[in-house]
Design a protein around this motif. Structure first.
Motif: not given
Length: 741
Positions: A140-143, A148-153, A177-181, A223-224
């Motif tokens: 909820a906090t980070e991503d 639902h995404h493929f590593g990059v949003s 705008g970094s995803t958790i990945t 890399y992600a």
């Protein structure tokens, strides 16, 4: 029928078959379209418009051809990088502990954790076995679109750029705008391992790995994508949960949950999960051990996000907000920061600051005693020291064998890496050195009732000239006992005794008790002009309490690697060789007990407990000391200014003695009262009545029982008066005439 149109053609029958053969298949004529194709009308434009349209068609076609080729090249390059990173990614299990160095965990005398050094790792956890509240709080906090995404949003990156530009920053400065990945990619430093030749230290390495900017963002993308291809979503989240730094030396959510709440990450509730997830934004700033209120406010924001995204029901959200997370008792205490630093300094670097293993250290710390020392110091400074005072203080509490039970290195007790005044500050001990003079005398056969002259004394110091020590009261008491000289901290009598027993004997006793080296050579030695630390002084007094044997103060009992049962090494401290006889030590304890009962240390008295000790105040009151002991503990207190300026209105018998009293009142509360190991006066006293010029217990009496020197009933010094010569002659003449003398 009439022929009206001219001659008729001859009638010929229709040929049914081709010549020369049988009839063939009937040919089907081609079908004709029902409607003929409609031709597009030709539009005619002017020359300029036609030229423009032609150019647009040309450049549009060219742009299309270039664009799809560029995208094809980018896709090819991106795919190549993704494939490269994919082949380089190691098995999941090797990525969970991201530390380049190990940690040191310290346990108190009851085997309870009280301090950590280095980056602790609580053990491997997975996204499946942690508390669901923790997993949901992180997402909820980070991503929020993590699953639902493929590593990059792209949406997240566009949103971050918009926010950065609206706040006057560069497009890739600030929010990334970094995803958790992508964050995991940073935690893994894009697969680049730490190299001490390239980076000065691990901190610089991690800073470089987490740097932002367009170049870093471009590197993160392949890399992600490779991680998304290699691992599952839960695998990626597992790496994140294990490698994220969460403040206070905790690496990973399991270590942080244990550090802050004393429980596993599998058992945290919503408010605890929110506080842990909130640390991801700024671990040091939001660490609850640094600022609990700030950490709780940040956790409130995370709880709101969890509620908004349906991870918490209305009832769960209201409950969590109403009862925010608090620290465990151990985390609240943050006990023994100075003590932990001191122990770390006593461990070889390859097992402490530079360890690559997780180390467990068992120590002598008693958290009950530590809390008593900290609260006592705070209470005295809050209530008895004027506001704005810059004076500092230090406290050591140890057992008679040198095992340190508590250590306070300054008024700010909950610190790490601070200057430790208990172990680092070299200061003159003043009169707290005097017991070593009397210890040397007792060991030579003197008794507490032996007489020493408290009369003016001048010594010729080679190279310096005459030196005359002065008493604090600037008065003299004539012949007094050693007990009384120590009880009232009489300077001149102490120096005279030192000269009788020999400075070398005094110096040897002090050094053997652990005072230190580089002791003064001159007669001022006995007045405490040499420098020492509080821990060494307290350890020397422990030698007096334990019967005359030296001690080496120690805090470590054993050290072992995590998971091992056999220690690598054990304590090198404890009781050493004998310095003075047990008889001499017991007599000295008796004399120091008199200091507290009748002399300069009266403020240190404890109801129901026997106490012995000694005050000390240096020249111009730059340092003030009280070191004393009960049968259970030896406690040393020092006060002074860090800049060595004189204290105002403070002597060793004042605030230091009061701090000592407050510490030991708390420490001894509920403990059984035990007698001090001191001699009984009957061991050296005869039955002589205290008349006709005899001295008894520090008082010198005339034939009618009047005190002529020493201390009167009000404990005030009685100065021996020089006789009036003229009056003496007249009295002698009258006596001769009358026959009365």
């Amino acid at each position: 029928m009439a022929n009206n149109g001219g001659p008729r053609k001859p009638l010929v029958a229709e040929r049914r078959y081709p010549r020369g053969g049988k009839p063939g298949p009937k040919k089907t004529p081609p079908k004709k379209s029902a409607k003929p194709a409609r031709k597009r009308p030709v539009r005619r434009h002017g020359l300029i418009v036609g030229l423009l349209l032609g150019l647009l068609r040309f450049f549009g076609s060219l742009l299309f051809k270039v664009t799809w080729r560029v995208f094809a090249v980018i896709a090819l390059v991106l795919g190549s990088f993704v494939y490269y990173y994919y082949t380089q990614l190691p098995p999941l299990e090797t990525l969970l502990d991201g530390r380049t160095r190990g940690s040191v965990t310290m346990l108190d005398r009851d085997n309870q954790v009280f301090a950590w050094r280095g980056e602790t790792f609580g053990g491997q956890i997975t996204a499946k076995n942690v508390s669901p509240y923790l997993r949901e709080a992180v997402v909820a906090t980070e991503d929020r679109r993590f699953y639902h995404h493929f590593g990059v949003s792209p949406r997240g990156i566009a949103s971050a750029i918009r926010i950065n530009l609206s706040e006057g920053r560069g497009p890739f400065s600030g929010n990334g705008g970094s995803t958790i990945t992508q964050q995991v990619a940073k935690l893994l430093c894009l697969g680049v391992e730490y190299d001490p030749k390239k980076w000065k230290n691990e901190a610089e390495y991690e800073t470089d790995c987490r740097s932002g900017g367009l170049t870093r963002k471009i590197k993160e993308i392949p890399y992600a994508l490779a991680m998304e291809a290699k691992y599952t979503k839960n695998d990626i989240l597992t790496i994140y949960l294990n490698r994220a730094y969460l403040g206070a030396g905790a690496r990973g959510f399991e270590a942080a949950a244990q550090r802050y709440f004393g429980i596993s990450a599998a058992n945290v509730n919503p408010q605890q999960a929110a506080m842990l997830a909130g640390l991801l934004k700024a671990p040091t700033r939001y660490a609850p051990t640094n600022n609990l209120a700030r950490s709780q406010a940040r956790a409130g924001t995370v709880l709101a996000l969890m509620h908004e995204q349906k991870f918490l029901t209305d009832a769960q959200y209201q409950e969590a907000v109403a009862h925010p997370a608090t620290l465990s008792e151990a985390a609240q205490k943050r006990a023994g920061g100075y003590f932990a630093d001191w122990v770390m300094d006593d461990i070889p670097p390859f097992l402490s600051s530079d360890t690559t293993e997780d180390v467990i250290v068992h120590t002598t710390l008693d958290q009950r005693v530590q809390a008593a020392a900290e609260s006592a110091l705070k209470d005295v400074f809050d209530n008895k020291v004027k506001d704005g005072s810059k004076a500092e203080a230090a406290i050591i509490v140890m057992s008679a064998d040198g095992a340190v039970r508590a250590m306070v290195g300054g008024r700010e007790s909950k610190v790490t890496g601070a200057f430790n005044r208990a172990t680092m500050a070299l200061r003159q001990p003043g009169s707290t050195f005097k017991p070593f003079v009397y210890a040397a005398a007792m060991d030579m056969g003197y008794t507490p009732d032996s007489i020493v002259q408290d009369t003016p004394l001048t010594l010729n110091i080679p190279g310096s000239g005459p030196w005359s020590p002065q008493n604090y009261e600037r008065t003299y008491s004539g012949p007094i006992t050693l007990t009384q000289a120590l009880t009232h901290s009489v300077n001149v009598a102490t120096v005279r005794l030192q000269e009788e027993v020999g400075r070398d004997a005094v110096r040897k006793v002090a050094e053997d008790f652990g005072f230190g080296h580089n002791l003064a050579k001159g007669p001022a030695l006995g007045l405490g002009v040499s420098e020492s630390t509080l821990i060494d002084m307290t350890g020397a007094y422990a030698g007096i309490l334990n019967g005359g044997s030296s001690v080496r103060p120690y805090g470590l009992t054993d050290l072992r690697l995590k998971g091992d049962q056999t220690p690598i090494f054990t304590s090198g401290g404890g009781i050493g060789e004998r310095v003075i006889s047990e008889k001499a030590a017991r007599e000295l304890v008796y004399m120091m007990h008199s200091v507290v009962e009748n002399g300069t240390g009266r403020r240190a008295k404890l109801n129901g407990y026997e106490v012995a000790g000694k005050t000390g105040t240096t020249q111009s009151a730059r340092d003030a000391w009280f070191i004393g002991f009960t049968a259970d503990y030896v406690t040393g207190v020092w006060m002074g200014n860090d800049n060595n300026k004189p204290l105002t209105g403070v002597t060793g018998g004042g605030l230091p003695a009061e701090i000592w009293h407050e510490v030991m009142t708390r420490v001894e509360q509920g403990q059984e009262s035990k007698p001090l190991p001191m001699a009984d006066p009957s061991e050296w006293r005869g039955q002589t009545q205290p008349y006709d010029g005899q001295t008894y217990d520090g008082q010198t009496y005339s034939s009618d029982g009047t005190v002529v020197s020493g201390w009167n009933a009000q404990n005030q010094p009685v100065q021996q008066q020089e006789p009036n010569i003229a009056e003496k002659i007249i009295n002698d003449v009258l006596g001769a005439i009358t026959g009365k003398r």
